[in-house]
Design a protein around this motif. Structure first.
Motif, mmCIF file in Angstrom:
data_model
loop_
_atom_site.group_PDB
_atom_site.id
_atom_site.type_symbol
_atom_site.label_atom_id
_atom_site.label_comp_id
_atom_site.label_asym_id
_atom_site.label_seq_id
_atom_site.Cartn_x
_atom_site.Cartn_y
_atom_site.Cartn_z
ATOM 1 N N MET B 1 0.968 -1.122 0.027
ATOM 2 C CA MET B 1 0.103 -0.043 -0.091
ATOM 3 C C MET B 1 0.827 1.426 -0.208
ATOM 4 O O MET B 1 0.577 2.183 -0.702
ATOM 5 N N ALA B 2 1.655 1.349 0.786
ATOM 6 C CA ALA B 2 2.614 2.487 0.958
ATOM 7 C C ALA B 2 3.407 2.643 -0.327
ATOM 8 O O ALA B 2 3.569 3.806 -0.849
ATOM 9 N N GLU B 3 3.790 1.774 -0.959
ATOM 10 C CA GLU B 3 4.341 1.727 -2.386
ATOM 11 C C GLU B 3 3.371 2.343 -3.037
ATOM 12 O O GLU B 3 3.696 3.150 -4.056
ATOM 13 N N ALA B 4 2.371 1.556 -3.289
ATOM 14 C CA ALA B 4 1.419 2.235 -4.352
ATOM 15 C C ALA B 4 1.046 3.712 -4.122
ATOM 16 O O ALA B 4 1.078 4.356 -5.136
ATOM 17 N N VAL B 5 0.902 4.066 -2.912
ATOM 18 C CA VAL B 5 0.576 5.817 -2.487
ATOM 19 C C VAL B 5 1.535 6.339 -3.099
ATOM 20 O O VAL B 5 1.444 7.330 -3.687
ATOM 21 N N ALA B 6 2.886 6.169 -2.662
ATOM 22 C CA ALA B 6 3.942 6.910 -3.271
ATOM 23 C C ALA B 6 4.141 7.289 -4.610
ATOM 24 O O ALA B 6 4.292 8.196 -5.226
ATOM 25 N N ILE B 7 3.643 5.977 -5.481
ATOM 26 C CA ILE B 7 3.869 6.158 -7.010
ATOM 27 C C ILE B 7 2.634 6.886 -7.363
ATOM 28 O O ILE B 7 2.799 7.906 -8.295
ATOM 29 N N LEU B 8 1.462 6.596 -6.767
ATOM 30 C CA LEU B 8 0.348 7.438 -7.380
ATOM 31 C C LEU B 8 0.609 9.084 -7.051
ATOM 32 O O LEU B 8 -0.164 9.792 -7.759
ATOM 33 N N GLY B 9 1.219 9.311 -5.891
ATOM 34 C CA GLY B 9 1.275 10.648 -5.552
ATOM 35 C C GLY B 9 2.194 11.280 -6.295
ATOM 36 O O GLY B 9 2.334 12.546 -6.451
ATOM 37 N N SER B 10 3.176 10.594 -7.173
ATOM 38 C CA SER B 10 4.062 11.135 -8.073
ATOM 39 C C SER B 10 3.605 11.363 -9.304
ATOM 40 O O SER B 10 4.255 12.230 -10.019
ATOM 41 N N THR B 11 2.540 10.674 -9.869
ATOM 42 C CA THR B 11 2.076 10.984 -10.978
ATOM 43 C C THR B 11 1.680 12.387 -11.615
ATOM 44 O O THR B 11 1.922 12.822 -12.757
ATOM 45 N N PRO B 12 0.942 13.221 -10.825
ATOM 46 C CA PRO B 12 0.825 14.493 -11.238
ATOM 47 C C PRO B 12 2.150 15.258 -11.438
ATOM 48 O O PRO B 12 2.297 16.072 -12.468
ATOM 49 N N ARG B 13 3.322 15.192 -10.631
ATOM 50 C CA ARG B 13 4.374 16.050 -11.203
ATOM 51 C C ARG B 13 5.049 15.080 -12.183
ATOM 52 O O ARG B 13 5.653 16.099 -12.973
ATOM 53 N N THR B 14 5.040 13.977 -12.516
ATOM 54 C CA THR B 14 5.367 13.573 -13.748
ATOM 55 C C THR B 14 4.862 14.078 -14.855
ATOM 56 O O THR B 14 5.544 14.711 -15.983
ATOM 57 N N LEU B 15 3.641 14.044 -15.020
ATOM 58 C CA LEU B 15 2.736 14.484 -16.270
ATOM 59 C C LEU B 15 2.895 16.215 -16.251
ATOM 60 O O LEU B 15 3.083 16.518 -17.152
ATOM 61 N N ASP B 16 3.301 16.740 -15.171
ATOM 62 C CA ASP B 16 3.373 18.209 -15.094
ATOM 63 C C ASP B 16 4.615 18.529 -15.808
ATOM 64 O O ASP B 16 4.939 19.324 -16.687
ATOM 65 N N ALA B 17 5.585 17.979 -15.579
ATOM 66 C CA ALA B 17 7.140 18.177 -15.946
ATOM 67 C C ALA B 17 6.947 17.580 -17.736
ATOM 68 O O ALA B 17 7.702 18.342 -18.364
#
Lengths: 173, 173
Positions: B1-17
């Motif tokens: 779960m912690a792993e999944a949440v960390a990844i899901l949290g980073s997607t907006p930054r990835t798409l923004d960049a």
């Protein structure tokens, strides 16, 4: 040119957002056999900054077709990245890319320069425009590769949803 | 779960960049016919935050298999994103994803909960674990799609290098 430079400048941020928080085993995952992991790709991109893009642009501008490019070493990262952390590779890539774009700006490439030719060891004559376009497409090509490897980490966990996830599904076909 | 949440949290930054600085015509580019552009994918991800992931997790936890999920509308973005700017879609996605992860945390999902089942309108029984894994894989799947569309924008400009760029090459085969 301005478009290409903007895109090239954003790649370190994209990779940073995508990779910095990933679990170590995801960074090391590949697609089997001799395929590359995100960690390997990062080392490959670093080697490109050092030996490929701007160095080849310089050869075209200074020597034209008279001097063949140094062949690019596609396996350099397997030695160079050994023992490195993901964070240090991301930091190094960001610094090198920024320097590459400063060096590129200093070359003051004109529209006419884009048609100047160099000599690729395998392809023969190539233009500066093709080299710089390839630099951009190469970033995206490896972003596809990294994202594909990551998408497939949960191939089994997604269960029946696999049918709706193209990249995951293709790994199972 | 912690792993999944960390990844899901980073997607907006990835798409923004990846997307914020792109020229408008790249955002609108697709792979022909009914395929999606980066702009379309962004709208699709927003619709997923609103109607898919956390809402379905709630249905599993509150109703189990007794209540079938609402079918997901794969075409909602063609109406919802009309007239929107890329910047506003990126901003909205970032806000919604952050809210989704807060909502997810509030559900206080336990390891045992991950095996609880819900009912998908097409697949039948699915587990909460499969739903959450799919959320992560779905981010990467669409990142592959967006990067692939972008890689192909310079299909012609790269000239002979096409042979070395898998994603570009495949578009020509």
């Amino acid at each position: 040119m301005a478009e290409a430079v903007a895109i090239l400048g954003s790649t370190p941020r994209t990779l940073d957002a995508l990779l910095r928080a990933l679990p170590g085993e995801w960074m090391a995952a590949n697609e089997g056999n001799e395929t590359w992991s995100p960690f390997d790709v990062l080392g490959h991109l670093i080697h490109g900054e050092r030996t490929d893009w701007v160095p080849r642009a310089r050869i075209i501008l200074e020597h034209g077709e008279a001097r063949v490019f140094e062949p690019f070493d596609r396996f350099a990262q397997f030695v160079d990245s050994e023992g490195r952390t993901v964070a240090s590779l991301l930091d190094e890539f960001a610094v090198l890319r920024q320097q590459s774009l400063r060096d590129l700006a200093a070359l003051q490439i004109t529209a006419a320069d884009l048609d100047r030719r160099g000599r690729h060891p395998a392809f023969g004559a190539v233009t500066l425009r093709q080299l710089l376009s390839t630099w951009v497409a190469h970033d995206f090509d490896h972003l596809v590769q990294i994202s594909r490897v990551l998408a497939r980490q949960y191939s089994d966990e997604v269960g029946p949803w696999r049918a709706y996830l193209r990249v995951v599904r293709e790994a199972h076909e």
